[in-house]
Design an enzyme around this catalytic site. Structure first.
Site, PDB file in Angstrom:
ATOM      1  N   ALA A 105       4.646   9.391  30.062  1.00 51.08           N
ATOM      2  CA  ALA A 105       5.443   9.913  28.929  1.00 51.08           C
ATOM      3  C   ALA A 105       4.598  11.233  28.162  1.00 51.08           C
ATOM      4  O   ALA A 105       4.867  12.245  27.947  1.00 51.08           O
ATOM      5  CB  ALA A 105       5.817   8.793  27.770  1.00 51.08           C
ATOM      6  N   ASP A 106       3.166  10.707  28.003  1.00 50.85           N
ATOM      7  CA  ASP A 106       2.329  11.802  27.384  1.00 50.85           C
ATOM      8  C   ASP A 106       2.444  13.087  28.267  1.00 50.85           C
ATOM      9  O   ASP A 106       2.281  14.271  27.763  1.00 50.85           O
ATOM     10  CB  ASP A 106       0.982  11.160  27.238  1.00 50.85           C
ATOM     11  N   PHE A 107       1.876  12.919  29.482  1.00 48.28           N
ATOM     12  CA  PHE A 107       1.908  14.105  30.227  1.00 48.28           C
ATOM     13  C   PHE A 107       3.298  14.861  30.675  1.00 48.28           C
ATOM     14  O   PHE A 107       3.007  16.201  30.827  1.00 48.28           O
ATOM     15  CB  PHE A 107       1.107  13.649  31.570  1.00 48.28           C
ATOM     16  N   ASP A 129       2.443   6.395  24.324  1.00 45.09           N
ATOM     17  CA  ASP A 129       2.909   6.368  25.709  1.00 45.09           C
ATOM     18  C   ASP A 129       3.633   5.215  26.227  1.00 45.09           C
ATOM     19  O   ASP A 129       4.845   5.154  26.771  1.00 45.09           O
ATOM     20  CB  ASP A 129       1.919   6.853  26.606  1.00 45.09           C
TER      21      ASP A 129
END
Length: 402
Positions: A174-176, A145
């Site tokens: 970024a991940d979510f 991320d």
């Protein structure tokens, strides 16, 4: 709400972005079969900051795992054993969706890539999530991320700038964002399958998803040649639109229109600011933002945050306290929205969960299952979907395949 209660997912994801996506789909009713490594489990089982969850890792998992893995069943399978790969293939014959977030090429080498599994199950939706995409100079590079946030430019516009260097937002953006966009793409593929009867190869990268969150700056930077600098809580396209210090903390003030700015000036007893040419329009207020904030700060420091919130709300000027996370999770509006819920866990007892933000017919998705213990549902799933009997299951357990 069980919009997708007839849909089954084989979840081969690990870490954060992929499991967040499958949790969203699980909340919407999908039967999510989370495949994990025997004895080890998902990497997020080891991500933990609270003392309560230090025990029983990896069986139960740390607080990060507990937060993003509800509404799933855990099945442990060893991908290094050919019999384990065969089990994965057979499971894929009996599901609607496969989701994976390995590096590009890994699932193909294992023989469980989209070409392999979709040939066996033509209605299969095969969804892949990776850091940077499938082609290009760094497609094969690992990407966490923070690395994606750095490459996307997010970190260059976060914080205040200056000698302390770049700042990462406190949320795994970024991940979510990657997880949300993958879920949306999967739902689109499901809708398409209703018409075509065929599955789809769905792909999303964290870099692309993160860049999509920067869309409000895209034209300004590419065509307008603008240079967006970090501004703390401020906004490069609106002013005032930020946190301002009070006598005992901060209050966010966000009068996003000329009318609301006029309402703010009247509340502050500073109608003279409306006659100041520098502040007569939003573009001019943005241009002269330091001078405007210098006029406002001394006024706001004269009263407490609570006093300002009361006055601003009565005047209809958008505002908010700058809550800590503890304050935010106890916020009256969040509670009224039903966003703080709980599940009963067989080891931990009552565990708090953030509810789903979705509403269909005024109803939130149901939290049906606690975050699973490692391998909690292996035997039940393999018996239910593949018809494996007790002797076969026992042999696979003894051999470490499951």
């Amino acid at each position: 709400m069980n919009a997708f209660q007839s849909i089954r997912i084989l979840d081969l994801t690990h870490g954060v972005a992929g499991p967040y996506s499958t949790m969203i789909l699980g909340d919407l009713g999908c039967d999510v079969l989370k495949v994990e490594r025997p004895g080890r489990g998902d990497a997020s089982r080891y991500m933990n900051v609270s003392d309560r969850f230090l025990t029983d890792i990896p069986l139960v998992g740390g607080d990060y795992f507990m937060a993003i893995n509800r509404n799933k069943r855990s099945v442990t399978i060893d991908f290094k054993d050919s019999r384990g790969i065969d089990v994965v293939r057979r499971l894929a014959d009996n599901v609607d969706i496969v989701v994976q977030n390995f590096r590009p090429g890994v699932v193909d080498r294992l023989g469980i890539g989209p070409a392999d599994l979709m040939a066996r199950n033509p209605r299969l939706i095969y969804a892949s999530l990776n850091a940077y995409g499938d082609e290009g100079p760094i497609a094969s590079h690992p990407g966490m991320d923070v690395a994606v946030q750095a490459r996307s430019g997010v970190m260059s516009i976060t914080g205040h700038g200056g000698p302390e260097g770049p700042v990462k937002p406190g949320v795994s953006l970024a991940d979510f964002s990657g997880g949300v966009h993958l879920s949306l793409a999967i739902i689109a593929a499901l809708f398409q399958r209703q018409s075509t009867g065929k599955g789809e190869d769905v792909r999303v990268s964290l870099l692309d998803a993160t860049m999509s969150m920067l869309i409000n700056y895209s034209v300004a930077v590419t065509d307008g040649r603008a240079d967006i600098a970090p501004m703390g809580s401020g906004h490069p396209q609106l002013a005032p639109f930020e946190a301002i210090a009070t006598a005992d903390g901060y209050v966010v003030v966000a009068p996003g229109t000329n009318r609301l700015f006029a309402d703010l000036c009247r509340l502050l007893g500073r109608e003279d600011l409306l006659r100041d040419e520098r502040f007569s329009s939003n573009p001019l207020r943005v241009k002269h933002r330091p001078a405007l904030i210098a006029e406002l700060e001394p006024i706001f420091k004269g009263r407490t945050t609570a006093e300002w919130l009361d006055a601003l709300e009565k005047a209809g000027v958008p505002c908010a306290p700058v809550n800590t996370l503890k304050q935010a999770f106890a916020d009256e509006q969040l509670l009224a929205n039903g966003m703080i819920q709980s599940l009963e866990h067989p080891t931990l007892g009552t565990v708090t969960q953030l509810g789903s933000p979705y509403r269909l017919g005024g109803r939130q998705p149901e939290l049906r299952r606690h975050p699973p213990r490692l391998g909690e549902h292996t035997d039940a799933v393999l018996s239910e979907l593949l018809g494996l009997g007790p002797d076969e299951l026992e042999q696979l357990h003894q051999d470490g395949v499951i």
